[in-house]
Scaffold this motif. Structure first.
Motif, mmCIF file in Angstrom:
data_model
loop_
_atom_site.group_PDB
_atom_site.id
_atom_site.type_symbol
_atom_site.label_atom_id
_atom_site.label_comp_id
_atom_site.label_asym_id
_atom_site.label_seq_id
_atom_site.Cartn_x
_atom_site.Cartn_y
_atom_site.Cartn_z
ATOM 1 N N PHE A 156 16.597 -51.266 -119.535
ATOM 2 C CA PHE A 156 16.985 -50.087 -120.447
ATOM 3 C C PHE A 156 18.476 -49.919 -120.383
ATOM 4 O O PHE A 156 18.997 -49.309 -121.595
ATOM 5 C CB PHE A 156 16.182 -48.752 -120.187
ATOM 6 C CG PHE A 156 15.045 -48.665 -120.662
ATOM 7 C CD1 PHE A 156 14.526 -48.334 -121.945
ATOM 8 C CD2 PHE A 156 13.826 -48.728 -119.555
ATOM 9 C CE1 PHE A 156 13.276 -48.327 -122.207
ATOM 10 C CE2 PHE A 156 12.768 -48.800 -119.956
ATOM 11 C CZ PHE A 156 12.250 -48.635 -121.085
ATOM 12 N N LYS A 157 19.317 -50.245 -119.473
ATOM 13 C CA LYS A 157 20.547 -50.534 -119.394
ATOM 14 C C LYS A 157 21.020 -51.564 -120.377
ATOM 15 O O LYS A 157 22.017 -51.109 -121.289
ATOM 16 C CB LYS A 157 21.142 -50.784 -118.141
ATOM 17 C CG LYS A 157 22.614 -51.095 -118.058
ATOM 18 C CD LYS A 157 23.169 -51.465 -116.701
ATOM 19 C CE LYS A 157 24.881 -51.677 -116.689
ATOM 20 N NZ LYS A 157 25.141 -52.197 -115.461
ATOM 21 N N GLN A 158 20.525 -52.638 -120.385
ATOM 22 C CA GLN A 158 20.671 -53.797 -121.665
ATOM 23 C C GLN A 158 20.299 -53.331 -122.955
ATOM 24 O O GLN A 158 21.129 -53.359 -123.943
ATOM 25 C CB GLN A 158 20.070 -55.058 -121.358
ATOM 26 C CG GLN A 158 20.350 -56.007 -122.078
ATOM 27 C CD GLN A 158 21.501 -56.726 -122.033
ATOM 28 O OE1 GLN A 158 22.070 -56.921 -120.877
ATOM 29 N NE2 GLN A 158 22.470 -56.847 -123.059
ATOM 30 N N LEU A 159 19.163 -52.582 -123.072
ATOM 31 C CA LEU A 159 18.979 -52.182 -124.387
ATOM 32 C C LEU A 159 19.764 -50.743 -124.990
ATOM 33 O O LEU A 159 20.133 -50.865 -126.099
ATOM 34 C CB LEU A 159 17.512 -51.428 -124.404
ATOM 35 C CG LEU A 159 16.456 -52.581 -124.303
ATOM 36 C CD1 LEU A 159 15.101 -51.901 -124.296
ATOM 37 C CD2 LEU A 159 16.290 -53.778 -125.175
ATOM 38 N N PHE A 160 20.459 -50.144 -124.059
ATOM 39 C CA PHE A 160 21.165 -49.012 -124.587
ATOM 40 C C PHE A 160 22.369 -49.748 -124.723
ATOM 41 O O PHE A 160 23.162 -48.912 -125.542
ATOM 42 C CB PHE A 160 21.078 -48.049 -123.482
ATOM 43 C CG PHE A 160 20.346 -46.840 -123.287
ATOM 44 C CD1 PHE A 160 20.662 -45.511 -123.878
ATOM 45 C CD2 PHE A 160 18.827 -47.149 -123.290
ATOM 46 C CE1 PHE A 160 19.800 -44.552 -124.144
ATOM 47 C CE2 PHE A 160 18.154 -46.156 -123.340
ATOM 48 C CZ PHE A 160 18.486 -44.816 -123.814
ATOM 49 N N TYR A 161 22.957 -50.475 -123.968
ATOM 50 C CA TYR A 161 24.023 -51.430 -124.352
ATOM 51 C C TYR A 161 24.045 -52.122 -125.998
ATOM 52 O O TYR A 161 25.105 -51.667 -126.584
ATOM 53 C CB TYR A 161 24.546 -52.370 -123.466
ATOM 54 C CG TYR A 161 25.680 -53.279 -123.937
ATOM 55 C CD1 TYR A 161 27.040 -52.910 -124.024
ATOM 56 C CD2 TYR A 161 25.394 -54.698 -124.490
ATOM 57 C CE1 TYR A 161 28.026 -53.722 -124.302
ATOM 58 C CE2 TYR A 161 26.711 -55.392 -125.004
ATOM 59 C CZ TYR A 161 27.643 -54.917 -124.945
ATOM 60 O OH TYR A 161 28.761 -55.549 -125.228
ATOM 61 N N MET A 162 22.923 -52.388 -126.266
ATOM 62 C CA MET A 162 22.676 -53.021 -127.413
ATOM 63 C C MET A 162 22.981 -52.058 -128.611
ATOM 64 O O MET A 162 23.519 -52.286 -129.540
ATOM 65 C CB MET A 162 21.439 -53.773 -127.520
ATOM 66 C CG MET A 162 21.191 -54.715 -128.677
ATOM 67 S SD MET A 162 20.261 -53.755 -129.991
ATOM 68 C CE MET A 162 18.761 -53.800 -129.394
ATOM 69 N N ILE A 163 22.315 -50.840 -128.297
ATOM 70 C CA ILE A 163 22.108 -49.721 -129.225
ATOM 71 C C ILE A 163 23.695 -49.241 -129.436
ATOM 72 O O ILE A 163 23.993 -48.949 -130.627
ATOM 73 C CB ILE A 163 21.218 -48.623 -128.752
ATOM 74 C CG1 ILE A 163 19.989 -49.044 -128.577
ATOM 75 C CG2 ILE A 163 21.499 -47.449 -129.562
ATOM 76 C CD1 ILE A 163 18.948 -47.964 -127.945
ATOM 77 N N ASN A 164 24.292 -49.278 -128.544
ATOM 78 C CA ASN A 164 25.804 -48.883 -128.575
ATOM 79 C C ASN A 164 26.546 -49.975 -129.363
ATOM 80 O O ASN A 164 27.518 -49.397 -130.105
ATOM 81 C CB ASN A 164 26.304 -48.554 -127.096
ATOM 82 C CG ASN A 164 27.822 -48.583 -127.043
ATOM 83 O OD1 ASN A 164 28.393 -47.529 -127.290
ATOM 84 N ND2 ASN A 164 28.439 -49.789 -126.783
ATOM 85 N N ALA A 165 26.574 -51.200 -128.965
ATOM 86 C CA ALA A 165 27.119 -52.261 -129.795
ATOM 87 C C ALA A 165 26.995 -52.060 -131.151
ATOM 88 O O ALA A 165 27.962 -52.111 -131.994
ATOM 89 C CB ALA A 165 27.076 -53.256 -129.044
#
Length: 1797
Positions: free
Chosen positions: A1631-1640
């Motif tokens: 979920f850290k990776q997914l939230f980074y993708m949402i942010n980017a």
């Protein structure tokens, strides 16, 4: 709405201006119909009268409201006309620094707009291909815009197979710019050709390939350039790189030396480095796969063109012939570079061949003809090379995959008009006419489609149609037809062709003849009139090149040069031209049949080719959905951000933008959705109408009431359509409403403020009055108080003055009285004093007289008493004497004395008797003793006589000799002991001194270190924190690099499989059989390691590793480097040690030689030496061991004393203790030696006595001379005793020598230690001196480095020790396991034999009950069942089958199978099972590469299997949480460490696939959910009019998503991962990776879209982010660091909502936006759009302030975030609490063939 309402007071209008084209003004009074002029106020407050054409009623254009000025879409302007468009572009360009502006709704063409994304709905709508048409004047930015478009596609689309195809697409740009762009007067990088690039995409819209088509290369530029222009860039780049070694053979110099490169004057461009650009060109060639040899050949051809231009042609005297010097350097270089024959090229450059039906002529040419032929050859070579490069670029960009769709980018030359326009400008303008027609028809068509879609009545709109102009050019007998026809005429000339044009087209409205010229013509294009000069049209259209020159090039020895012209199918060789020629001809008869002239129908002219390719281009564009980029050149001076209105208007008129606007304005240009219209103009709705819930009905009623003319608007299906100006009218009504409301609010507020002010004044007045009255009252009271105080003061003062006078009189009287009374009293006192003194004198005199009389009387009395007492004593003495003489007195004294005397007498008598008895006994004993003595004397004399005098003397001499030798040995031993003791004392003294000095140095070092640490404690702490952070960062980077390598490996493996499958399919024949899939997988995974227990880490292994991989790579490993360094030091020490030993040996040998020389003369008894050596070894072995132990203790104590810091206080005591111990040991040794000597002597004497008793010789009766010995001593016994004493002495001597040697060795060893300590101390002193010279920071850093080095060495030592111990432990374990297995096998064999014996012994059958055993947590299977196991447990397994069972059950089952294989010690079975499992998992993941549930299932099982292999590996580090039962389930025989690494890599691959699947699901939702969906209702209503929305992200569209959908999807992901038992730590990382993708993704779209950069978007973003944070907290995922990855988006949302005016606001923004780069902050501020007319835009000055404050930041230059970036994943160890024997295997798995053990 009447005209008077529009043209009222304060209305702003546009009026024409000769300088600025249009100028703004404001009406000072209302306009009334019939007025002949308008009274206007200009912006400089000048009042002017503007006349009005009463008949035409031409009023000035109205100006748009300020809220609409600067819009990103021109169609959003309420008033659509030329001044409004020009002003809007000027505001955006100069004030907002925006270079892109839309000129149509979403589905319409755009002006200077960014290209569409291939993933937009516009790119996939109706599955149609897209085209981007970039046009504009030269220098307007077409090439850069096309380059940005391709870069955008490459960034957004990417490539599907990681073949770097997007990089190759971008790499084609520098190559094409180098060979096709040149500097012109209007543009430094002008494209001199047209190109259309098709970028192909697959179904997932990834780039898979590209193709390029080019149009009309300007070949004439190769041989001619106008003033201030250049040739193509590649020529200058090659000249700039001519100094490189690989280009020496090109024989190039600077560009000024070549005619083809220097005709324009200046050969350089300001700000351009040709050498650097050439390097980029070469890199692009390499990236596109052009071999180095081909690159060199290309550069040779280009260099040959430059040399060809410098060939000197000399005219002959007749003027009809020319020649070239054979020594011409440039012609030699030309022929050498192209590999052609020099003589033939020299000949055919000056001659041409004329072929007739019967003969062939070779004709000389004039100077001009030769120059033209040379130029034609140069142009042809360059054109052929250009075509070859384009062809090879297309080959590099070609793909074999199926293309689903494409996006084409057309970079075409814009409309051109110069002072002299030729054939190139004619073709360029012809192409622009075709494109303009397509543009107009497309706009018209889109308008019609929009009206039909919204069901609006469609009325025909007239628009400019340039078909007549196109017919003039390309129709039958048009300009091009006539040109081709004239080219076919043998004597055709440009003048004849121009005359035909005059005759044919003089009546056309688009064709004109200049008045002053007969060789020029004018074409009226859609943009402007252009005058073309007909000179050179025919020659350029023919594109004539002589065939003989081409044949020479075809015969080149270089393959590339020959291929260029062998493939030439369209080139037209020079035809026979007849004309006036008075030159000499040479008649040559051909020896072979004449060649047939080529068919003229197959000769295509340049115009014909261009027209054909243009028709193909138009067909392609018509088959796609076009998007237009119209580039407007702001000025002709190449200045940045300088706007020239005249040039801008000219281009707007020429490019068709105003025509597009006119078409839009003729219909209903303004369109509003019902929802947006209601939210915008709800203030105009009455209250009773708001009760209706139907917003469409409300909008209709409002419009019908506000706009009376029904033709001014139309109601569509989803939108409301307005005529031009109606939105402005509604904005006026809305502004009036707001103005009235504002006035009411202002009135109320001002009244309230006045009332508040009145109340404040009244309260202030009353307060002032109160304070004034109080002040007056206080002043009166103060006056009364002062008056009363004055009276009191007067009273007190008068009273005090009277009291003082009274007191002064009283004191005077008292003084007088006192003096008088004192006088009288003193008189009386003196009288009394005199009387008292007289009395005292009398008293003393009388006392003295009395004492003298008393003394006299007392003396007389004493004399009398003495005399009387003496007399009395005499009398008593006399009486006593008389009494003493009497007998009675004596009787009294002798009473009792008689008895005492009697007793004493008796005692004397008893003693006399006893004395007599003793005397008798003594006499008897004496006589007996005398007799015995005599007897002994006689025996002694007899013995001495028998012994003889000679033997006794010899024995005495031998005894004396032995005593002498013994004394000498003792003395030597004492000397050696003294020397040893002295040397030890000296050595100990030196060691003590060194230790003391070392202690002092250590104390000084500690003081310095403490001082340094005290000075820089804070700095050291900060540096430590920084170093820790840096080390963590480096660790993360290293982990990321490793996981990227794993990802790359998996990608290459997948690519290898794909290629192998493709090759199998290609090569498959009817008789071919494929290998099984598992076999191929095993072959592909042959790199898996086998089972091994070896460890790598020794220094020797490191040395071997260095030798294998090289020093450079080995240096990258710090551990290996330090090991090598340590090994080198050890080898150096060993070398020194060996050298020292060698020197000692040499010294000893030399000493032995010197000692042996004098001994050679002495006869030494070898047998005695051997006996001595043997005896020495036997007797003193224990003593030597003791001495060695003592010496070892001494060394250890000295080493401890040298290393301990506090040894300075306790060293003397410990040292003396050691010396005492050594002395005691020496004394004990002496005692033992004496005991040995005594024992040896006694043994010898016993033997002598034994032999003496048996002897029969006559002389044995003699007695020995030793005391207390009655035995006779034989001579042989004496000799034997003598030899024994000699051996003893030798033994002692040997012992002393050995001890001295040991002492010497010890001394030398200690000396070596002392030298080493000295060297170490010297090094430390040098280090200290160097450290003292450094700064405190450097001292701390140096100290830390020294400490790190020391700790590293210690760690390496410990690591080596641990590795050795582990090796030994593993070897012992392995041996133990082997022995255990042997013992078990033996026991099993014995048990089997015993059972066999028992079975044979049984005479009858007995039923034996089998005892049930406990399940040991192992599963047994046969080797042939392995494939079935993998299929049922891995390949065909569905996660749904295991619902309700233990999570990760397959992993546990696989481990139990592995454990059984380990139990039976079958390494092949373990290897096969693990390899098959890994391949099976890979096969399943490849098959289900888009299934999140399946990927998560196998990620959890792979991690669990990895944890099991760690938990049960037997390593203590992994067994800390195991139970006793779990420890029993550990592996016994194999170490699977390497397989753990393979499983870890597989887990990384599965994790990356899981992230890829999740991102693919979430990515389409993000933009809609985060930016476009209205999470907070009502915020969209404040958006200004005309916002351009994308069809892919409309809130009410089919593809729209809300935030709840994203959260539901993430809930689904979370549920799946939790149900399948995935480790919580891994879930956090997912979920850290997914939230980074949402942010980017969200931030990237925010940075690219202006329509979402507003205050409302910031509010929506903050709300959405808070919802996501709440979701994280609800799932206990807030510790994952996901919120930190959203920090840039959070700061961007805050930036949208912050105030942006003052420098304080800029400082606040800079301090807040720490996670955003400077480029991102500036981009958001530039894109920020106000929500309404009450909000101001962000000024340029404010943005520059931000840039100035952020210029110190070292931010990356990349604007967009890499949404494909993946954080490195960690798999922390997570042991299971389950035991293997508690796991149940369900029947649904079909694993009946597994047997529980």
């Amino acid at each position: 709405m009447s005209v008077g309402e529009l043209y009222s007071q304060y209305t702003r209008v546009w009026i024409p201006d000769p300088d600025e084209v249009w100028r703004s003004a404001e009406l000072t009074k209302d306009y009334k119909e019939g007025d002949k002029s308008l009274q206007l106020r200009l912006e400089d407050d000048t009042i002017v009268q503007y006349p009005i054409d009463v008949q035409g009623n031409q009023l000035p254009f109205l100006r748009n409201p300020d809220i609409l000025v600067g819009e990103n879409d021109l169609t959003a302007l309420s008033y659509l006309h030329e001044p409004a468009v020009l002003h809007n572009l000027k505001v955006r360009f100069l004030e907002s620094n925006h270079i892109y502006t839309y000129c149509a709704p979403p589905a319409r063409p755009r002006l200077c707009t960014p290209p569409p994304s291939p993933r937009d709905a516009t790119a996939v709508r109706d599955e149609k291909n897209q085209s981007i048409i970039v046009s504009g004047e030269s220098g307007a930015g077409k090439t850069v815009s096309a380059k940005y478009a391709m870069r955008y596609f490459a960034t957004v689309g990417g490539s599907a197979s990681d073949t770097n195809i997007e990089e190759k697409v971008l790499a084609s740009s520098p190559i094409m710019e180098a060979i096709g762009n040149a500097k012109t007067t209007r543009n430094d990088n002008s494209s001199r050709f047209g190109k259309y690039i098709q970028i192909g995409f697959d179904k997932r819209y990834h780039i898979i390939g590209a193709n390029m088509r080019t149009y009309l290369l300007e070949k004439s530029r190769v041989v001619f350039q106008a003033d201030d222009e250049r040739n193509y860039h590649i020529f200058y780049q090659l000249c700039a790189a001519a100094s490189l070694p690989e280009f020496k053979e090109l024989a190039l110099t600077c560009a000024e030396d070549f005619f083809y490169a220097s005709q324009g004057g200046d050969t350089s461009i300001e700000g351009v480095d040709d050498a650097e650009d050439f390097e980029k060109t070469r890199q692009a060639f390499t990236l596109l796969g052009v071999r180095e040899s081909h690159q060199i050949s290309i550069f040779k051809i280009i260099a040959s063109i430059l040399h060809l231009g410098n060939v000197e042609i000399q005219s002959e005297r007749d003027g009809d012939s020319c020649s070239i010097s054979p020594e011409d350097e440039h012609l030699n270089n030309f022929c050498r570079l192209l590999g052609v024959e020099h003589n033939q090229m020299e000949h055919w450059l000056c001659h041409r061949k004329l072929v007739t039906t019967s003969e062939t002529y070779v004709k000389t040419m004039s100077l001009q003809q030769v120059v033209n032929a040379r130029n034609a050859l140069a142009k042809h070579i360059y054109a052929q090379l250009f075509g070859w490069i384009v062809e090879h670029i297309n080959k590099a960009l070609h793909t074999s995959l199926k293309q689903h769709s494409f996006i084409g980018v057309l970079d075409i030359y814009g409309f051109e008009t110069f002072e002299v326009n030729s054939f190139e400008q004619f073709c360029i303008n012809y192409a622009n006419e075709k494109l303009q027609q397509q543009f107009n028809s497309h706009v018209f068509k889109l308008e019609q489609e929009e009206y039909m879609k919204e069901q609006i009545p469609w009325t025909l709109i007239d628009f400019y149609d340039n078909q007549p102009c196109i017919d003039l050019i390309e129709a039958k007998l048009g300009i091009l037809d006539l040109l081709d026809e004239e080219c076919k005429v043998p004597k055709g000339t440009d003048q004849n062709w121009a005359q035909k044009l005059y005759d044919r087209h003089s009546g056309s409205q688009h064709f004109q003849k200049p008045r002053m010229s007969n060789t020029a013509f004018i074409v009226v294009h859609f943009a402007d009139k252009v005058e073309y000069l007909s000179d050179g049209f025919l020659e350029k259209n023919r594109d004539t090149v002589y065939e003989e020159q081409i044949n020479i090039l075809k015969a080149s020895k270089f393959p590339l040069v020959a291929d260029l012209f062998h493939d030439d199918k369209d080139s037209v060789p020079a035809s026979t031209t007849s004309g006036k020629s008075s030159s000499s001809k040479i008649n040559i008869r051909s020896s072979r049949p004449p060649l047939k002239a080529p068919n003229k129908e197959h000769k295509k002219t340049v115009g014909h080719q261009f027209r054909t390719s243009l028709h193909l281009l138009m067909e392609t564009l018509n088959a796609t959905t076009p998007h237009y980029v119209r580039c407007i050149k702001p000025n002709d001076k190449k200045l940045p951000f300088h706007f020239d209105p005249k040039r801008a208007v000219q281009q707007l008129r020429a490019c068709g933008v105003l025509e597009t606007i006119r078409i839009s304005a003729a219909g209903y240009p303004s369109r509003w959705a019902y929802h947006d219209f209601f939210n915008r103009y709800r203030v105009l709705v009455k209250k009773r109408e708001l009760a209706n819930t139907d917003k469409k009905a409300i909008c209709k009623s409002v419009l019908e009431s506000l706009i009376k003319d029904p033709d001014k608007f139309q109601f569509g299906r989803t939108k409301i359509f307005f005529r031009a100006g109606q939105v402005a009218y509604l904005e006026k009504l809305r502004a009036d409403k707001f103005r009235a409301a504002t006035i009411m609010i202002q009135k109320t507020v001002r009244g309230w403020l006045q009332r508040v002010k009145y109340r404040r004044l009244k309260w202030a007045t009353l307060t002032l009055q109160r304070y004034c009255r109080g002040y007056l009252a206080r002043r009166l009271a103060e006056h009364l108080r002062r008056t009363h105080a004055a009276v009191v003061f007067q009273k007190q003062y008068r009273m005090r003055r009277a009291r003082l006078a009274y007191q002064r009189l009283r004191r005077a009287a008292l003084v007088i009285q006192a003096f008088v009374r004192g006088t009288f009293v003193r008189r009386i006192y003196h009288q009394v004093l005199r009387e008292h003194k007289a009395t005292i004198i009398q008293k003393h005199v009388r006392g003295w007289m009395a004492r003298r009389r008393f003394q006299q009387l007392r003396g007389a009395a004493i004399v009398i008493q003495c005399a009387f007492r003496r007399l009395k004593a005499k009398r008593e003495l006399k009486a006593l004497k008389i009494e003493a003489r009497s007998a009675e007195h004596l009787k009294r004294l002798n009473v009792g004395m008689e008895n005492k005397v009697v007793q004493l007498q008796r005692k004397i008598d008893d003693q006399n008797k006893e004395f007599k008895t003793l005397s008798e006994q003594l006499s008897a004993v004496t006589s007996t003793y005398t007799m015995e003595v005599e007897k002994l004397k006689k025996e002694l004399g007899h013995y001495q006589q028998s012994q003889g005098e000679d033997g006794s003397l010899r024995l005495q001499e031998e005894v004396e000799t032995l005593r002498t030798e013994l004394e000498r040995a003792h003395s030597e031993r004492k000397i050696l002991e003294d020397a040893h003791t002295r040397e030890n004392d000296e050595l100990r003294q030196r060691v003590a001194d060194l230790e003391q000095e070392n202690a002092l140095l250590k104390e000084e070092k500690e003081q310095l270190n403490n001082q340094i640490l005290c000075q820089s404690k804070d700095e050291f702490a900060q540096n430590s924190v920084k170093e820790n952070l840096l080390m963590k960062k480096e660790l993360e980077e290293e982990r990321s690099r490793y996981q990227n390598l794993v990802k790359e490996y998996s990608r290459l493996e997948q690519r290898y499989d794909n290629l192998r499958d493709e090759m199998t399919i290609i090569k498959q024949t009817p008789g071919h059989r494929r290998n099984p899939s598992n076999q191929s997988s095993l072959e592909s995974d042959s790199n898996y390691p086998s089972i091994s227990t070896s460890e790598v880490g020794d220094t020797e292994d490191a040395l071997q590793q260095v030798e294998e991989i090289g020093l450079e790579k080995a240096a990258m490993d710090m551990t290996v480097f330090l090991k090598l360094q340590k090994r080198v030091r050890e080898l150096e020490q060993e070398r020194k040690k060996m050298q020292t030993q060698l020197e000692k040996r040499e010294q000893q040998d030399s000493k032995k030689v010197q000692v042996d020389q004098p001994k050679n003369d002495i006869d030494v008894d070898q047998d005695a030496d051997l006996a001595y050596n043997s005896l020495k070894r036997q007797e003193l072995e224990s003593e030597n061991k003791k001495l060695k132990n003592e010496l070892n203790e001494l060394r250890k104590a000295m080493a401890d004393q040298a290393t301990q810091s506090d040894s300075t206080h306790s060293s003397p005591d410990s040292y003396s203790l050691l010396l005492n111990q050594l002395k005691l040991a020496n004394e004990e040794l002496e005692v033992r030696k004496e005991e040995v000597l005594i024992l040896r002597t006694q043994i010898v004497s016993a033997d002598q006595r034994r032999l003496a008793g048996k002897s029969t010789e006559p002389n044995i009766n003699a007695r020995t001379s030793w005391p207390n010995s009655e035995k006779h001593v034989d001579q042989e016994d004496a000799i034997e005793a003598y030899h024994g004493v000699c051996q003893t002495n030798r033994l002692l001597e040997a012992q002393l020598q050995a001890q001295s040697r040991e002492h010497e060795e010890e001394v030398e060893h200690l000396k070596a230690q002392v030298e080493a300590l000295k060297e170490e101390m010297d090094k430390q002193q040098q280090t200290f001196c160097q450290t003292l010279l450094l700064s405190p920071e450097a001292q701390v850093e140096f100290g830390v480095q020294q400490e790190i080095t020391r700790l590293t060495n210690e760690n390496l030592d410990l690591k080596e020790l641990v590795e050795k111990l582990e090796k030994n432990e593993k070897k012992l374990k392995k041996q133990l396991k082997i022995y255990m297995k042997k013992v078990q096998d033996l026991e099993a064999a014995q048990a089997l034999a015993q059972s066999e014996r028992k079975r044979h012994e049984l005479n009858r059958q007995v039923t034996v009950q089998r005892k049930e055993k406990d399940f040991q947590g192992m599963l047994e299977y046969h080797k042939e069942d392995e494939a079935l196991l993998i299929r049922n447990l891995v390949t065909d397994l569905k996660p749904q089958m295991l619902a309700g069972t233990v999570p990760c059950l397959p992993a546990y089952i696989l481990y139990m199978c592995i454990r059984h294989a380990d139990y039976i010690n079958d390494d092949v079975k373990v290897h096969s099972l693990l390899t098959s499992t890994i391949n099976g998992i890979k096969k399943v993941l490849k098959k289900h590469n888009e299934n999140f549930e399946m990927t998560s299932f196998w990620l959890s099982n792979t991690c669990r299997l990895l944890h099991c292999l760690k938990q049960y590996s037997g390593d203590e580090g992994f067994m800390t949480q195991n139970t006793t039962k779990q420890n029993e389930h550990c592996l016994k025989n194999f170490d699977l460490t390497e397989y753990r690494q393979v499983l870890s890599d597989l887990s990384i691959q599965i994790y990356q696939q899981l992230i890829k699947i999740a991102e693919g699901v979430l990515q389409p939702m993000i933009v809609s959910a985060m930016l476009e969906n209205e999470s907070i209702q009502g915020l969209s209503g404040v958006k200004p009019t005309g916002y351009r929305k994308r069809t892919s992200s409309m809130a009410d569209g089919d593809n729209s998503y809300c935030l709840e959908a994203v959260i539901r999807q993430m809930n689904s992901f979370h549920t799946v991962m939790c149900d399948q038992g995935l480790d919580p730590e891994i879930i956090l990382q997912v979920f850290k990776q997914l939230f980074y993708m949402i942010n980017a993704v969200t931030l990237n779209n925010l940075l690219l879209r202006k329509d979402v950069c507003s205050w409302s978007t910031g509010m929506q973003l903050r709300y959405n982010i808070s919802q996501l944070e709440e979701w994280l907290r609800g799932r206990n995922l807030h510790q994952s660091g996901a919120v930190q990855t959203m920090e840039p988006l959070i700061q961007a949302a805050q930036l949208l909502q912050l105030k942006k005016k003052t420098p304080e606001d800029a400082e606040a923004i800079c301090s807040l936006c720490t996670s955003l780069s400077t480029q991102q902050i500036v981009k958001i501020l530039n894109l920020y759009t106000p929500l309404n007319e009450f909000e101001e835009r962000v000024t340029v000055a404010f943005i520059r302030t931000i840039q100035a404050q952020l210029q110190e930041r070292n931010d990356p230059q990349q604007l967009l975030l890499d949404f494909k970036h993946m954080f490195p994943v960690l798999f922390p160890f997570n042991p299971s609490s389950l035991t293997m024997d508690s796991i149940h295997i369900p029947a649904c798995l079909n694993l009946e063939f597994l047997n529980e053990v």
